[in-house]
Design a protein around this motif. Structure first.
Motif, PDB file in Angstrom:
ATOM      1  N   LEU A 124      -8.276   1.870  35.788  1.00 17.61           N
ATOM      2  CA  LEU A 124      -8.942   0.807  35.033  1.00 17.61           C
ATOM      3  C   LEU A 124     -10.451   0.778  35.269  1.00 17.61           C
ATOM      4  O   LEU A 124     -11.143  -0.094  34.742  1.00 17.61           O
ATOM      5  CB  LEU A 124      -8.339  -0.559  35.396  1.00 17.61           C
ATOM      6  N   ALA A 125     -10.958   1.720  36.057  1.00 11.53           N
ATOM      7  CA  ALA A 125     -12.383   1.731  36.407  1.00 11.53           C
ATOM      8  C   ALA A 125     -13.212   2.443  35.346  1.00 11.53           C
ATOM      9  O   ALA A 125     -14.047   3.306  35.631  1.00 11.53           O
ATOM     10  CB  ALA A 125     -12.586   2.383  37.772  1.00 11.53           C
ATOM     11  N   PHE A 126     -12.977   2.077  34.083  1.00  7.65           N
ATOM     12  CA  PHE A 126     -13.697   2.625  32.953  1.00  7.65           C
ATOM     13  C   PHE A 126     -14.134   1.474  32.064  1.00  7.65           C
ATOM     14  O   PHE A 126     -13.521   0.401  32.086  1.00  7.65           O
ATOM     15  CB  PHE A 126     -12.813   3.593  32.153  1.00  7.65           C
ATOM     16  N   GLU A 127     -15.177   1.682  31.273  1.00  3.70           N
ATOM     17  CA  GLU A 127     -15.645   0.623  30.383  1.00  3.70           C
ATOM     18  C   GLU A 127     -14.522   0.199  29.435  1.00  3.70           C
ATOM     19  O   GLU A 127     -13.933   1.032  28.737  1.00  3.70           O
ATOM     20  CB  GLU A 127     -16.852   1.098  29.575  1.00  3.70           C
ATOM     21  N   GLY A 128     -14.217  -1.098  29.442  1.00  3.89           N
ATOM     22  CA  GLY A 128     -13.150  -1.619  28.594  1.00  3.89           C
ATOM     23  C   GLY A 128     -11.770  -1.172  29.008  1.00  3.89           C
ATOM     24  O   GLY A 128     -10.825  -1.214  28.212  1.00  3.89           O
ATOM     25  N   GLY A 129     -11.636  -0.745  30.274  1.00  2.00           N
ATOM     26  CA  GLY A 129     -10.365  -0.209  30.740  1.00  2.00           C
ATOM     27  C   GLY A 129      -9.243  -1.242  30.772  1.00  2.00           C
ATOM     28  O   GLY A 129      -9.388  -2.308  31.350  1.00  2.00           O
ATOM     29  N   THR A 130      -8.120  -0.923  30.120  1.00  2.00           N
ATOM     30  CA  THR A 130      -6.911  -1.753  30.144  1.00  2.00           C
ATOM     31  C   THR A 130      -5.710  -0.831  30.286  1.00  2.00           C
ATOM     32  O   THR A 130      -5.821   0.398  30.163  1.00  2.00           O
ATOM     33  CB  THR A 130      -6.759  -2.584  28.855  1.00  2.00           C
ATOM     34  N   ARG A 131      -4.558  -1.410  30.509  1.00  2.00           N
ATOM     35  CA  ARG A 131      -3.340  -0.629  30.629  1.00  2.00           C
ATOM     36  C   ARG A 131      -2.987   0.084  29.322  1.00  2.00           C
ATOM     37  O   ARG A 131      -2.215   1.039  29.315  1.00  2.00           O
ATOM     38  CB  ARG A 131      -2.173  -1.532  31.054  1.00  2.00           C
ATOM     39  N   ARG A 132      -3.539  -0.391  28.228  1.00  2.00           N
ATOM     40  CA  ARG A 132      -3.221   0.198  26.926  1.00  2.00           C
ATOM     41  C   ARG A 132      -4.043   1.448  26.613  1.00  2.00           C
ATOM     42  O   ARG A 132      -3.638   2.253  25.769  1.00  2.00           O
ATOM     43  CB  ARG A 132      -3.439  -0.833  25.816  1.00  2.00           C
ATOM     44  N   ASN A 133      -5.180   1.568  27.253  1.00  2.00           N
ATOM     45  CA  ASN A 133      -6.033   2.721  26.945  1.00  2.00           C
ATOM     46  C   ASN A 133      -6.425   3.491  28.196  1.00  2.00           C
ATOM     47  O   ASN A 133      -7.588   3.847  28.395  1.00  2.00           O
ATOM     48  CB  ASN A 133      -7.282   2.281  26.172  1.00  2.00           C
ATOM     49  N   ILE A 134      -5.465   3.754  29.042  1.00  3.20           N
ATOM     50  CA  ILE A 134      -5.713   4.530  30.259  1.00  3.20           C
ATOM     51  C   ILE A 134      -6.063   5.974  29.880  1.00  3.20           C
ATOM     52  O   ILE A 134      -5.333   6.609  29.117  1.00  3.20           O
ATOM     53  CB  ILE A 134      -4.479   4.513  31.185  1.00  3.20           C
ATOM     54  N   PRO A 135      -7.171   6.500  30.375  1.00  8.57           N
ATOM     55  CA  PRO A 135      -7.544   7.881  30.043  1.00  8.57           C
ATOM     56  C   PRO A 135      -6.581   8.879  30.692  1.00  8.57           C
ATOM     57  O   PRO A 135      -5.945   8.591  31.698  1.00  8.57           O
ATOM     58  CB  PRO A 135      -8.954   8.013  30.628  1.00  8.57           C
ATOM     59  N   LYS A 136      -6.495  10.030  30.080  1.00  3.86           N
ATOM     60  CA  LYS A 136      -5.647  11.097  30.620  1.00  3.86           C
ATOM     61  C   LYS A 136      -6.521  12.294  30.943  1.00  3.86           C
ATOM     62  O   LYS A 136      -7.173  12.847  30.056  1.00  3.86           O
ATOM     63  CB  LYS A 136      -4.561  11.472  29.602  1.00  3.86           C
ATOM     64  N   PHE A 137      -6.514  12.667  32.215  1.00  3.52           N
ATOM     65  CA  PHE A 137      -7.305  13.807  32.664  1.00  3.52           C
ATOM     66  C   PHE A 137      -6.385  14.847  33.288  1.00  3.52           C
ATOM     67  O   PHE A 137      -5.539  14.523  34.116  1.00  3.52           O
ATOM     68  CB  PHE A 137      -8.355  13.383  33.696  1.00  3.52           C
ATOM     69  N   GLU A 138      -6.573  16.082  32.899  1.00  2.76           N
ATOM     70  CA  GLU A 138      -5.820  17.167  33.502  1.00  2.76           C
ATOM     71  C   GLU A 138      -6.422  17.523  34.858  1.00  2.76           C
ATOM     72  O   GLU A 138      -7.603  17.265  35.120  1.00  2.76           O
ATOM     73  CB  GLU A 138      -5.845  18.399  32.592  1.00  2.76           C
ATOM     74  N   VAL A 139      -5.594  18.138  35.714  1.00  4.28           N
ATOM     75  CA  VAL A 139      -6.095  18.619  37.001  1.00  4.28           C
ATOM     76  C   VAL A 139      -7.196  19.647  36.737  1.00  4.28           C
ATOM     77  O   VAL A 139      -7.050  20.537  35.895  1.00  4.28           O
ATOM     78  CB  VAL A 139      -4.961  19.249  37.828  1.00  4.28           C
ATOM     79  N   GLY A 140      -8.327  19.499  37.428  1.00  2.00           N
ATOM     80  CA  GLY A 140      -9.461  20.391  37.231  1.00  2.00           C
ATOM     81  C   GLY A 140     -10.548  19.814  36.349  1.00  2.00           C
ATOM     82  O   GLY A 140     -11.635  20.399  36.242  1.00  2.00           O
ATOM     83  N   THR A 141     -10.292  18.645  35.725  1.00  2.00           N
ATOM     84  CA  THR A 141     -11.305  18.004  34.884  1.00  2.00           C
ATOM     85  C   THR A 141     -12.519  17.598  35.724  1.00  2.00           C
ATOM     86  O   THR A 141     -12.368  17.027  36.806  1.00  2.00           O
ATOM     87  CB  THR A 141     -10.735  16.766  34.176  1.00  2.00           C
ATOM     88  N   LEU A 142     -13.699  17.888  35.234  1.00  5.08           N
ATOM     89  CA  LEU A 142     -14.934  17.539  35.941  1.00  5.08           C
ATOM     90  C   LEU A 142     -15.403  16.165  35.472  1.00  5.08           C
ATOM     91  O   LEU A 142     -15.520  15.914  34.274  1.00  5.08           O
ATOM     92  CB  LEU A 142     -16.008  18.588  35.666  1.00  5.08           C
ATOM     93  N   LEU A 143     -15.675  15.273  36.430  1.00  4.44           N
ATOM     94  CA  LEU A 143     -16.089  13.906  36.119  1.00  4.44           C
ATOM     95  C   LEU A 143     -17.417  13.577  36.795  1.00  4.44           C
ATOM     96  O   LEU A 143     -17.670  14.003  37.936  1.00  4.44           O
ATOM     97  CB  LEU A 143     -15.038  12.898  36.618  1.00  4.44           C
ATOM     98  N   TYR A 144     -18.244  12.808  36.094  1.00  6.23           N
ATOM     99  CA  TYR A 144     -19.452  12.247  36.704  1.00  6.23           C
ATOM    100  C   TYR A 144     -19.116  10.801  37.046  1.00  6.23           C
ATOM    101  O   TYR A 144     -18.832   9.983  36.157  1.00  6.23           O
ATOM    102  CB  TYR A 144     -20.619  12.313  35.730  1.00  6.23           C
ATOM    103  N   VAL A 145     -19.095  10.483  38.339  1.00  4.04           N
ATOM    104  CA  VAL A 145     -18.599   9.184  38.789  1.00  4.04           C
ATOM    105  C   VAL A 145     -19.555   8.555  39.795  1.00  4.04           C
ATOM    106  O   VAL A 145     -20.456   9.211  40.316  1.00  4.04           O
ATOM    107  CB  VAL A 145     -17.201   9.325  39.442  1.00  4.04           C
ATOM    108  N   ARG A 146     -19.311   7.279  40.060  1.00  2.00           N
ATOM    109  CA  ARG A 146     -20.131   6.529  41.014  1.00  2.00           C
ATOM    110  C   ARG A 146     -19.257   6.100  42.188  1.00  2.00           C
ATOM    111  O   ARG A 146     -18.129   5.623  42.008  1.00  2.00           O
ATOM    112  CB  ARG A 146     -20.728   5.292  40.335  1.00  2.00           C
ATOM    113  N   VAL A 147     -19.768   6.290  43.403  1.00  4.69           N
ATOM    114  CA  VAL A 147     -19.054   5.843  44.601  1.00  4.69           C
ATOM    115  C   VAL A 147     -19.280   4.337  44.752  1.00  4.69           C
ATOM    116  O   VAL A 147     -20.429   3.888  44.832  1.00  4.69           O
ATOM    117  CB  VAL A 147     -19.548   6.582  45.866  1.00  4.69           C
TER     118      VAL A 147
END
Length: 243
Positions: A107-130
């Protein structure tokens, strides 16, 4: 025994420090709020170095110890490049080159809800904040900024990712703009995402441009500003000759 810090805080910035050195005396900084980055710890009214390197400062109030090391120690507020290692019901497990695996809540995405959970495959590169990095605990990540917006965070598609030292990452993110990036930007079009964990992503219109940018960045760490610009000029000339 650590030496007592004296003088203004600015007098220690850009100076070499070793573990145990007291670099800031909070009693002389009344009514000031400071933010500690990697390599520093607070002991009562003293801020001491935890590792060898160079004390750095960025406005308005952040201090850290900069080192040219491959190992990354997570720190809250850092923007990093992570690789999805696994997917769970509530979290993505992400490799950020730290001592332990980090987790990114679904849910740590803009507008994140249980209905729109993103799907990422193993190996996907993400730019994230600690967002949390406590000793003995897995770091927590987020794909939104402090205001709740996605900003630049999220998956990075195409392009090329390579690893470097954490010191080079900080140099690339320094202000004023790093000479190698400034020189490249005046000659060719490209985009980058730079993680404080020693990972850099580059994308451009052609593979040859990506290679030129990546090589320039990797070779820049031991060069002065003038040498970086000379190197970029030579790489650009070679690129034009090959196209």
């Amino acid at each position: 025994m650590a030496e007592k810090a004296s003088g203004s805080p600015a007098s220690f910035v850009d100076q070499s420090v070793v573990p145990g050195d007291v670099v800031l005396d909070l009693t002389s900084m009344a009514n000031q709020t400071i933010k500690l980055g990697g390599g520093l710890r607070q002991d009562c009214d003293a801020i001491a170095a935890m590792k060898a390197g160079t004390l750095k400062f960025s406005k308005p109030n952040k201090y850290w110890v900069e080192t040219s090391q491959k190992r990354y120690v997570p720190c809250a507020g850092d923007s990093v490049l992570g690789i999805v290692a696994d997917s769970k019901a509530d979290n993505f497990l992400v490799d950020i080159k730290g001592p332990t695996i980090a987790f990114l809540p679904v849910l740590a995405f803009e507008g994140g809800t249980r209905r729109n959970i993103p799907k990422f495959e193993v190996g996907t590169l993400l730019y994230v904040r600690v967002v949390k990095a406590n000793p003995g605990m897995n770091p927590e990540l987020s794909c939104i900024d402090a205001s709740g917006k996605a900003a630049e965070y999220g998956p990075l598609k195409d392009g090329y990712m390579f690893e470097c030292s954490t010191g080079l990452s900080r140099m690339l993110l320094s202000s004023p703009r790093c000479p190698v990036l400034e020189a490249l930007g005046k000659n060719i079009s490209f985009e980058t995402a730079i993680g404080l964990n020693g990972r850099v992503w580059v994308n451009a219109g052609s593979p040859s441009t990506v290679i030129v940018v990546a090589n320039a960045i990797m070779n820049a760490e031991s060069l002065s500003g003038v040498q970086q610009r000379i190197m970029v000029d030579k790489l650009i000339q070679n690129l034009k000759l090959s196209t």
